[in-house]
Motif scaffolding. Sequence first.
Motif, PDB file in Angstrom:
ATOM      1  N   UNK A  74       0.836  -1.280   0.095  1.00  7.06           N
ATOM      2  CA  UNK A  74      -0.017  -0.081   0.081  1.00  7.06           C
ATOM      3  C   UNK A  74       0.778   1.031   0.084  1.00  7.06           C
ATOM      4  N   UNK A  75       1.922   1.302   0.892  1.00  9.02           N
ATOM      5  CA  UNK A  75       2.765   2.232   0.885  1.00  9.02           C
ATOM      6  C   UNK A  75       3.531   2.607  -0.289  1.00  9.02           C
ATOM      7  N   UNK A  76       4.118   1.571  -0.929  1.00 12.70           N
ATOM      8  CA  UNK A  76       4.858   1.505  -2.264  1.00 12.70           C
ATOM      9  C   UNK A  76       3.810   2.344  -3.385  1.00 12.70           C
ATOM     10  N   UNK A  77       2.406   1.703  -3.203  1.00 12.44           N
ATOM     11  CA  UNK A  77       1.566   2.338  -4.224  1.00 12.44           C
ATOM     12  C   UNK A  77       1.186   3.659  -3.903  1.00 12.44           C
ATOM     13  N   UNK A  78       1.087   4.173  -2.956  1.00 12.24           N
ATOM     14  CA  UNK A  78       1.016   5.610  -2.477  1.00 12.24           C
ATOM     15  C   UNK A  78       2.049   6.624  -3.130  1.00 12.24           C
ATOM     16  N   UNK A  79       3.308   5.912  -3.224  1.00 11.10           N
ATOM     17  CA  UNK A  79       4.447   6.574  -3.895  1.00 11.10           C
ATOM     18  C   UNK A  79       4.615   6.460  -5.280  1.00 11.10           C
ATOM     19  N   UNK A  80       3.588   5.847  -5.864  1.00  6.29           N
ATOM     20  CA  UNK A  80       3.603   5.647  -7.304  1.00  6.29           C
ATOM     21  C   UNK A  80       4.583   4.523  -7.715  1.00  6.29           C
ATOM     22  N   UNK A  81       5.190   3.762  -6.849  1.00  9.34           N
ATOM     23  CA  UNK A  81       6.353   2.888  -7.339  1.00  9.34           C
ATOM     24  C   UNK A  81       5.465   1.660  -7.240  1.00  9.34           C
ATOM     25  N   UNK A  82       6.399   0.290  -7.495  1.00  5.79           N
ATOM     26  CA  UNK A  82       6.010  -0.988  -7.170  1.00  5.79           C
ATOM     27  C   UNK A  82       7.216  -1.639  -6.398  1.00  5.79           C
ATOM     28  N   UNK A  83       6.899  -2.564  -5.628  1.00 11.83           N
ATOM     29  CA  UNK A  83       7.910  -3.485  -4.846  1.00 11.83           C
ATOM     30  C   UNK A  83       8.500  -4.443  -5.830  1.00 11.83           C
ATOM     31  N   UNK A  84       9.674  -4.339  -6.038  1.00 11.60           N
ATOM     32  CA  UNK A  84      10.249  -5.194  -6.991  1.00 11.60           C
ATOM     33  C   UNK A  84      11.361  -6.171  -6.574  1.00 11.60           C
ATOM     34  N   UNK A  85      11.853  -5.617  -5.511  1.00 11.14           N
ATOM     35  CA  UNK A  85      13.079  -6.633  -5.123  1.00 11.14           C
ATOM     36  C   UNK A  85      12.981  -6.907  -3.512  1.00 11.14           C
ATOM     37  N   UNK A  86      13.906  -7.935  -3.126  1.00 11.34           N
ATOM     38  CA  UNK A  86      13.852  -8.256  -1.906  1.00 11.34           C
ATOM     39  C   UNK A  86      14.476  -6.990  -0.826  1.00 11.34           C
TER      40      UNK A  86
ATOM     41  N   UNK B 227      -5.066   3.383   8.485  1.00 10.73           N
ATOM     42  CA  UNK B 227      -4.621   4.399   7.506  1.00 10.73           C
ATOM     43  C   UNK B 227      -3.299   5.259   8.027  1.00 10.73           C
ATOM     44  N   UNK B 228      -3.229   5.649   9.358  1.00  8.80           N
ATOM     45  CA  UNK B 228      -2.128   6.324   9.731  1.00  8.80           C
ATOM     46  C   UNK B 228      -0.752   5.361   9.507  1.00  8.80           C
ATOM     47  N   UNK B 229      -0.827   4.481   9.622  1.00 14.46           N
ATOM     48  CA  UNK B 229       0.272   3.326   9.498  1.00 14.46           C
ATOM     49  C   UNK B 229       0.701   3.222   7.746  1.00 14.46           C
ATOM     50  N   UNK B 230      -0.377   3.224   7.250  1.00 11.44           N
ATOM     51  CA  UNK B 230      -0.063   3.175   5.703  1.00 11.44           C
ATOM     52  C   UNK B 230       0.413   4.389   5.261  1.00 11.44           C
ATOM     53  N   UNK B 231      -0.112   5.534   5.576  1.00 15.39           N
ATOM     54  CA  UNK B 231       0.406   6.973   5.177  1.00 15.39           C
ATOM     55  C   UNK B 231       1.871   7.175   5.673  1.00 15.39           C
ATOM     56  N   UNK B 232       1.938   6.937   7.055  1.00 16.07           N
ATOM     57  CA  UNK B 232       3.199   7.010   7.653  1.00 16.07           C
ATOM     58  C   UNK B 232       4.402   6.289   6.836  1.00 16.07           C
ATOM     59  N   UNK B 233       4.143   4.893   6.422  1.00 15.79           N
ATOM     60  CA  UNK B 233       5.212   4.164   5.825  1.00 15.79           C
ATOM     61  C   UNK B 233       5.264   4.654   4.313  1.00 15.79           C
ATOM     62  N   UNK B 234       4.249   5.285   3.748  1.00 21.77           N
ATOM     63  CA  UNK B 234       4.464   5.834   2.459  1.00 21.77           C
ATOM     64  C   UNK B 234       5.140   7.238   2.534  1.00 21.77           C
TER      65      UNK B 234
END
Length: 191
Positions: A19-31, A173-180
């Motif tokens: 969710x956080x990566x998506x909010x940044x407009x990027x994807x999780x690609x690697x370990x 929601x706070x956790x997802x936004x904070x991580x983003x």
Amino acid sequence: MAISGSTDFELDVADYIEEAFERCGIEVRTGYDLKTAQRSLNLMLADWANRGLNRWTIAQTTVSLIKSTEAYSLGTDTIDILSAVVRTNAGTSNQSDISISRVSRDAFLSIPSKLTEGRPTQFYVDRLISPSLKIWPLPDASSKYTLVFDRLTRMDDADTSQNTLEVPFRFYPCLAAGLAYYLSMKRAPDR
């Protein structure tokens, strides 16, 4: 239209990271993406603990005071003590809880006679890596007094992607936004 009747929605660490990566407009690609996001998540949880936001981790603790003993170990999972009372006549119909005052490091250091004995009236939290609670005056008898206190404890770490986190539903929601936010500083500063 029927409602679900379900209230068990819960995200695991991997879901928060995605969710956080998506909010940044990027994807999780690697370990490494997972590793760095997990590290950021744990740092954010530590920041929340330092701010005292994790009120849901308050644990009431009871300690039998020992004659002439000043310090009691709190364990490394203790962040702070919020309040404390000295209980007398525990478990009887005459049980009584008496508030004791928290004092600063300077005030505790300034007590002229630290060996005075009686019913404790003050406490100081020595917030070291392994914190301790110090009381004054020293208890004048063993098993006469019980210390009851509310302590703020650490949240569990985000160790693996399959773990769920120890946060109430209202904080999702706070956790997802904070991580983003944390990830955007590293990977998408324009966002």
